[in-house]
Enzyme design. Structure first.
Site, mmCIF file in Angstrom:
data_model
loop_
_atom_site.group_PDB
_atom_site.id
_atom_site.type_symbol
_atom_site.label_atom_id
_atom_site.label_comp_id
_atom_site.label_asym_id
_atom_site.label_seq_id
_atom_site.Cartn_x
_atom_site.Cartn_y
_atom_site.Cartn_z
ATOM 1 C CG ASP A 132 -1.943 1.434 1.432
ATOM 2 O OD1 ASP A 132 -1.971 1.622 0.106
ATOM 3 O OD2 ASP A 132 -2.537 1.448 2.823
ATOM 4 C CG PHE A 133 2.011 5.867 -1.642
ATOM 5 C CD1 PHE A 133 3.126 5.557 -1.606
ATOM 6 C CD2 PHE A 133 1.671 6.718 -1.580
ATOM 7 C CE1 PHE A 133 4.250 7.419 -1.822
ATOM 8 C CE2 PHE A 133 1.646 8.028 -0.610
ATOM 9 C CZ PHE A 133 3.406 7.870 -1.630
#
EC number: 3.1.3.12
Length: 390
Positions: free
Chosen positions: A150-151
């Site tokens: 994920d970011f």
């Protein structure tokens, strides 16, 4: 038809005292460490019904956005919907089935036997540290991984202004080292162009809007064509949400190609219920799916697609798996990452990046890391470990 109460998403269930035979479900919830409380429906008007629900949630220490309401009363359904409760279950005890969805029930059941409770997950505080486990024979050893990140909250710290988010120190260099050893993918809720620009690393997979749009390492573009049909509807929903919510201080409505995100991190806490209610009503009106995250509520095309299905799609499109299958590792921090945690399967590795915004909630992850800085450190160490294996 059944509905599932998921301890990863739901901290408590509020029962209408007029319901019949709640004891068996209460026991299941207690075993899953989900709180329970009651409220009295009927009488007093809409505001009083909202107040009764809020007080019931307060008694069990849960906020409405992580509470389920179960009621046979149409007025209580409307009150729960208008105050931002996460899931509103109507029970048809009096033959008024049509009235319950008309007032905002997410689903209507004949009785409580149709309610399922997810079990078997651990809480974030109970997970072993992934850095300490890395490379240990009895810990975390994956010789042929494909690593997914994920970011926001994973490679980047969560910040008040989403436009200000950047990868944490050392993250991009570590990703580059890892990409030289194995497939790497970033799966974000951000627009594809946004997340790929923020990371800025060629030669890896990028997925935006929770996987509705992707680019491969060679630049090949993929998108979910069924989701593309909803783009005009999302544009209209974004404009309407700005009209409805734009005057609330601290609210930001972000229109993305395949979604509309309403951020409320900087809004007053007593406005969050209204914000969520407005977004959920828009989703119901426009036939869009509602998802939640860390101080955000989003609208997406109502299609059975998420980060978990995106992960499996990418795995299926990776080359060179004839000798031995690649093992997925997924690192994420938010509720939408739980779909990917489920998707890695029994042979994969799910790693939660801890935070306290949802309390010590349940998760399907097997390991944890304390922060995005630790994610960068883990990534670099994994790259070094793989390089020594040749």
């Amino acid at each position: 038809m059944s509905v599932t109460i998921d301890p990863r998403r739901h901290d408590a269930v509020l029962f209408d005292t007029a319901l019949n035979s709640t004891q068996a479900l209460v026991r299941q919830l207690q075993q899953a460490r989900v709180g329970t409380a009651t409220f009295a429906s009927g009488g007093g008007g809409h505001d009083a019904a909202i107040q009764a629900l809020i007080e019931s949630a307060d008694r069990v220490g849960a906020r409405p956005g992580r509470c389920v309401v179960i009621t046979a009363d149409a007025a209580s359904v409307a009150a729960a919907r208008d105050s931002g409760f996460a899931l509103v279950i109507g029970v048809d005890q009096a033959g008024h089935r049509d009235a319950l969805p008309d007032h905002g029930a997410d689903t209507v059941l004949a009785d409580l036997d149709e309610v399922r409770v997810r079990a078997g997950d651990r809480h974030m505080s109970e997970l072993p540290d992934a850095l300490q486990a890395l490379g240990r024979p009895d810990g975390l050893t994956v010789p042929r991984p494909a690593v997914f990140f994920d970011f926001d909250g994973t490679l980047s710290e969560i910040v008040d202004d989403p436009d200000a988010a950047t990868p944490t120190a050392g993250a991009v260099a570590a990703l580059q080292q890892l990409a030289a050893q194995c497939p790497v993918a970033i799966l974000s809720g951000r627009d594809l162009a946004d997340v790929s620009q923020r990371v800025g690393l060629p030669g890896i997979w990028y997925a935006g809007s929770h996987g509705f749009e992707l680019t491969a390492p060679d630049g090949t573009h993929h998108q979910n064509e069924a989701a593309a049909a909803a783009i005009p509807v999302l544009e209209q929903a974004a404009a309407q949400l700005r009209d409805r919510l734009g005057s609330i201080p601290g609210v930001m409505v972000e229109h993305k190609r395949f979604g509309v995100a309403t951020h409320y991190r900087n809004a007053a806490r007593n406005r969050v219920g209204k914000i969520a209610a407005v977004v959920r009503a828009a989703g119901q009106r426009d036939g869009l799916r509602v998802t939640t995250g860390r101080e955000v509520i989003e609208l997406h095309p109502d299609i059975d697609w998420d980060k978990g299905k995106t992960l499996r799609w990418v795995i299926d499109h990776l080359p060179d798996q004839r000798a031995a299958p690649l093992v997925p590792i997924y690192l994420g921090d938010d509720i939408t990452d739980e779909d990917a945690f489920d998707a890695v399967g029994p042979n994969g590795v799910a790693i939660m990046v801890r935070h306290n915004e949802d309390g010590d909630r349940a998760t399907a992850a097997l390991f944890a890391l304390e922060s995005p800085a630790r994610v960068a450190e883990f990534t670099g160490r994994l790259a070094s470990q793989l390089s020594t294996l040749g």
